[in-house]
Design an enzyme around this catalytic site. Sequence first.
Site, PDB file in Angstrom:
ATOM      1  N   GLU A 186      -7.969 -39.122  -9.418  1.00  0.00           N
ATOM      2  CA  GLU A 186      -7.494 -39.946 -10.492  1.00  0.00           C
ATOM      3  C   GLU A 186      -6.490 -39.395 -11.268  1.00  0.00           C
ATOM      4  OE1 GLU A 186      -8.093 -43.255 -10.431  1.00  0.00           O
ATOM      5  OE2 GLU A 186     -10.033 -43.143  -9.437  1.00  0.00           O
ATOM      6  N   HIS A 208      -3.029 -39.645  -9.503  1.00  0.00           N
ATOM      7  CA  HIS A 208      -2.595 -40.890  -9.920  1.00  0.00           C
ATOM      8  C   HIS A 208      -1.852 -40.632 -11.372  1.00  0.00           C
ATOM      9  CE1 HIS A 208      -3.888 -43.932  -6.961  1.00  0.00           C
ATOM     10  NE2 HIS A 208      -5.259 -43.703  -7.181  1.00  0.00           N
TER      11      HIS A 208
END
Length: 704
Positions: free
Chosen positions: A488, A491
């Site tokens: 994550e 991202h």
Amino acid sequence: MLAGCRRALPAALGLALRGRAAGGPRRRAVSTSWCPVGAAFDAKQQRRSATDRETGLFDVPELSCPEGFQEAQDKALQESEQLVQKACSTPPGPEIVMIFDQLSDALCRVADLADFVKIAHPDFAFREAAEEACRNIGTMVEKLNTDVELCQSLRRLLADEVVMNSLDPETRRVAELFMFDFEISGIHLDEEKRKKAVNLNVRILDLCNEFLTGTHLPNKIDKRVLPEHIRSNFTTEGNYLEVAGLHADCPNDLVREAAYKIFLYPNAEQLSCLEELLASRNSLAQLVGYDTFAHRALQGTMAKNPETVTQFLEKLSDQLSERTQKDFEMMTKMKVKLNPQNSKLMPWDHPYYSGVLRAERYNIDPGLYCPFFSLGACMEGLNSLFSQLLGISLYAEQTQRGEVWSEDVRKLAVVHENEGLLGYIYCDFFQRPDKPHQDCHFTVRGGRLREDGEYQLPVVVLMLSLPHSTRNAPTLLSPGMMENLFHEMGHAMHSMLGRTRYQHVTGTRCPTDFAEVPSILMEYFANDYRVVNQFARHYKTGQPLPKNMVSRLCESKKVCAAADMQLQVFYAALDQIYHGKHPLRKSTTEILKETQEKVYGLPHVPNTAWQLRFSHLVGYGAKYYSYLMSRAVASMVWKQCFAHNPFDRAMGERYRREMLAHGGGKEPILMVQGMLQKSPSVEDFVDALVSDLDQDFETFITDS
């Protein structure tokens, strides 16, 4: 997984999520309120004083109460009307693209934020208000997507060769992307058909929300149907048992079988919803000139069309076939060993017995690893990696009253050593009642170069479901949780470093099969001992995680990895078929059965309908293959650019320059070519994935 830039809103005007600032904005001063990132996550959040300044969610003043969404929405709609008038009266030139991007930004600033709040805020009133704002902004977007006069202003620009040739490549691409958004919404149709396209889009939005809700609802069964000795594994409500998941890790075969058959039992309303959704998507695609919804969805991606995706999946399946069969044979032997009375391998066995094989061969009990992965240590590890690779540091910043939706949320400032403050990451990491369990990234505000020359800083949310710290220990992560955190954060760095001029293409607002590359690449860093050794320390003793434990962990992931990958191929193939030629001559369940037995290899279970729980059909419709293709690209980038030295600053700068900086402002395959210095073929993608399955260490123990 990537959320925020995956919602079901249509593509036009930036609402379906898609610039490097010319000259660059001024460097932002460093705040004295920032503190080290590791300590912020291992310590309890400081309570704010009642005298502290009060603001709204994400420091948006209107959002101090649910009613503020109406005010924010009204302001966005009013601003958008003014920008539409301005666009229609402006002669062809680069200013047209700027106006369109301002329009995109005005709507996205509300829609993106509301898209997150509607699923994550603990207060139902906030969630409901956010849902209504999403619906209203979405309806406005559908109208703008088919506004002929607005489209004409852009068409005049694209038709003016002199002006177009004078535009820089990014501005030209953004102009073309805006026109593409109009076209896939049916701008070229007559008025009656345009209205039909708008109605179909609105209906698709409603069906997506309805289907998503249904994928998570538990199923109930009369408790007398199940043997008494397994009832305690499920939630009891009077005379009923509630089954809310697959219980895939339960060692009792009967519990897993019962959970599978009950949780996946067909629901007539959900089945009808899915079939109407697929039919509506197909009708929309054909109405605006595409053979299938898959052709519409894949235009502009790395794959470009469904034929390439099918070729990729078929070649990969062929390469995996023999390995997958061996994996299934190993799982079957293990099942016979542990349960001789029931030896046939079934779909509910795959996740469990592959885990048993990994644990038996490599002794990878997560409990042995967790003490070395405190959340604070992992965050410091990420900080150290980003600093060495990209010149970036993470700092914790105290939030204002009302700025966050839960006291557990931490706010990080992302700071470059030369460029200053790049943006903010809100970390919603901890479990709480009714919080979605899926790990994901949301764009709340995209970056862009504003009219005053300042850069609008990007704001994102990372959502995980980690356990809370206790009196005796900080939050401790399993190896899987640690890897998800790195994923994550990949991202988030894409969002921070995709500093494009235009909001429409900022950060992760790029084709899906490229958007997952930076996050999957981070998983390779998370599994490299040289990286892990920089932060993995026992929270009590300070002892570093032994190298052989990391080696065992990495090798364990290759046990049954071919079967795991084959399962992903099955999901992707099913997604392609559902969004391919229509009308479907068979029910979605019949198609599932055929595809499962042909592509996956384990039998379909009668009276189950797994597709009704496949939530990715909403956000990744026709694009579920993206995980596999992105992993192939990430594998190639890792092996060619970082495997020899994961802290190579020159390579990190190349990675930023070639892949992260452009967001969606450059064709994805060109970014990959820039990084790899070659154009990869379908065969290259397949070879990269298959080569990752090979065993690297002599410690591998062959099956006996």
